[in-house]
Each structure stands twice: as structure tokens, then as C-alpha cells.
Design a protein around this motif. Structure first.
Motif, PDB file in Angstrom:
ATOM      1  N   TRP A  75       0.822  -1.209   0.000  1.00 12.94           N
ATOM      2  CA  TRP A  75       0.000   0.000   0.000  1.00 12.94           C
ATOM      3  C   TRP A  75       0.858   1.262   0.000  1.00 12.94           C
ATOM      4  N   ASP A 130      -2.905   1.147  -4.665  1.00 21.97           N
ATOM      5  CA  ASP A 130      -3.957   2.121  -4.365  1.00 21.97           C
ATOM      6  C   ASP A 130      -3.558   3.530  -4.791  1.00 21.97           C
ATOM      7  N   CYS A 176      -5.726   1.633   0.533  1.00 22.53           N
ATOM      8  CA  CYS A 176      -5.841   0.186   0.754  1.00 22.53           C
ATOM      9  C   CYS A 176      -6.952  -0.463  -0.054  1.00 22.53           C
ATOM     10  N   GLN A 177      -7.235   0.098  -1.240  1.00 27.65           N
ATOM     11  CA  GLN A 177      -8.188  -0.522  -2.158  1.00 27.65           C
ATOM     12  C   GLN A 177      -7.483  -0.783  -3.472  1.00 27.65           C
TER      13      GLN A 177
END
Length: 187
Positions: A55, A127, A134-135
Motif C-alpha cells: 500500500w 492504491d 488500501c483498495q
């Protein structure tokens, strides 16, 4: 990077290089003064290339937790405000490909794929560049599928750090702390 007005380019370039040298030196200081524990590295074959993935909140750890990668190529946002990072990545020993989501990202990812096919590795913050944090975005999956190179997920744990304001809450490690690097099984 080239959209800085001509009259400001010398100042922008000088500032970018000075900032890059400072950040590189800080990363080396953190590397040499921190207790770095690496877990799970045996899951990653030393002779194979990978797409190292973690991330954006931990993006500074690419420079602080590892020392001089071999045969790396990294995608960097092409904005003028990021020139110092282009220089840092080059100081680190990696090639730079300019592009990100909305800024020639697909073309840059395809160029990274070409490098991956001939044995280079890369680091991807899935991300980035603007979140949500965090996607997962599909760029890292695209690069892995097109190149056949596995994704090596990494998790970091820090004992001492400063959190910056911003969309990702970026964590900057501090000297004399502990950094735990956890390699997960390649995907």
C-alpha cells in the motif's frame, strides 16, 4: 515534468535534486540505523523477478527497508511536483517509467510489462496515486497477467514513525526503530 515554465526550470531542477539527495540520505540513515527483520523472504526465489506490491501508506519503505535492488523499473507519476522522486528512484538504482492513473498509466504499465518479460522487477502501490487507501486498482493485476510475473505482496510493521497528513496517511520511518518486512506467498 516538462510543464514547468522555462524561466523556472533551473530553480525547479536545483530544488528537485537537492530534495532528492536529502531524501536519499535520510533513507540510507534509516536503513543503517534501524533493526530490519525480514520474514518470509524464502518464499521469493532470489533468481526470479517479481512485482513487489504494498500500500502507498508504506511507499517510503521502498527506500528505507531495502538496499539497492538489482534490475528494477518503477512507474512514477509524471507531474512536475514529483521530479524529486524520479531522481531518488534513479539514485536508488532503478529505471523510471513515467505514468500513473489518468496520466498515461496504461501505456506506462505496458512498458513495465516489457521490462518484466526480460527479467526486471518492479514495485507497485496498488492504491496510488490518489486512493482510496488500501483498495486495489487493476494496474498491478494487468501487469502480472500480461507479463506472467508473480505479484509478491509485502506487509510492513514499524516501531517508530511519523504519519503525514494526506489521502493515505503515509508513514515515514524514524531512525533507530524496528522495521519488520513480511513477504507473503507470491500470487
Amino acid at each position: 515534468v516538462d510543464d514547468v515554465p522555462l524561466v523556472l526550470r533551473p530553480f525547479h531542477t536545483a530544488f528537485s535534486y537537492c530534495l532528492a539527495i536529502f531524501l536519499f540520505a535520510l533513507a540510507r540513515l534509516i536503513y543503517f540505523t534501524s533493526r530490519i527483520e525480514i520474514v518470509g523472504r524464502e518464499q521469493i526465489e532470489e533468481t526470479s523477478n517479481h512485482i513487489y506490491c504494498y500500500w502507498h501508506v508504506f511507499s517510503p519503505l521502498a527506500l528505507s527497508a531495502f538496499f539497492r535492488p538489482r534490475r528494477h523499473v518503477w512507474m512514477q507519476h509524471p507531474g512536475w511536483f514529483n521530479k524529486h522522486m524520479h531522481v531518488v528512484v534513479r539514485l536508488y538504482g532503478a529505471k523510471v517509467v513515467l505514468g500513473s492513473t489518468g496520466h498515461g498509466g496504461r501505456e506506462a504499465a505496458d512498458l513495465i510489462v516489457d521490462y518484466l518479460k526480460i527479467g526486471y522487477s518492479t514495485v507497485v502501490f496498488p492504491d496510488a496515486p490518489r486512493g482510496p487507501p488500501c483498495q486495489l486498482k487493476d494496474g498491478v493485476l494487468h501487469m502480472s497477467l500480461k507479463s506472467g510475473v508473480p505479484i509478491a505482496p509485502i506487509r510492513f510493521r514499524l516501531s517508530k514513525y511519523v504519519t503525514l497528513k494526506g489521502w493515505d496517511g503515509k508513514r515515514i520511518p524514524l531512525p533507530f526503530g524496528r522495521i519488520r518486512v513480511e513477504f507473503k506467498e507470491p500470487i
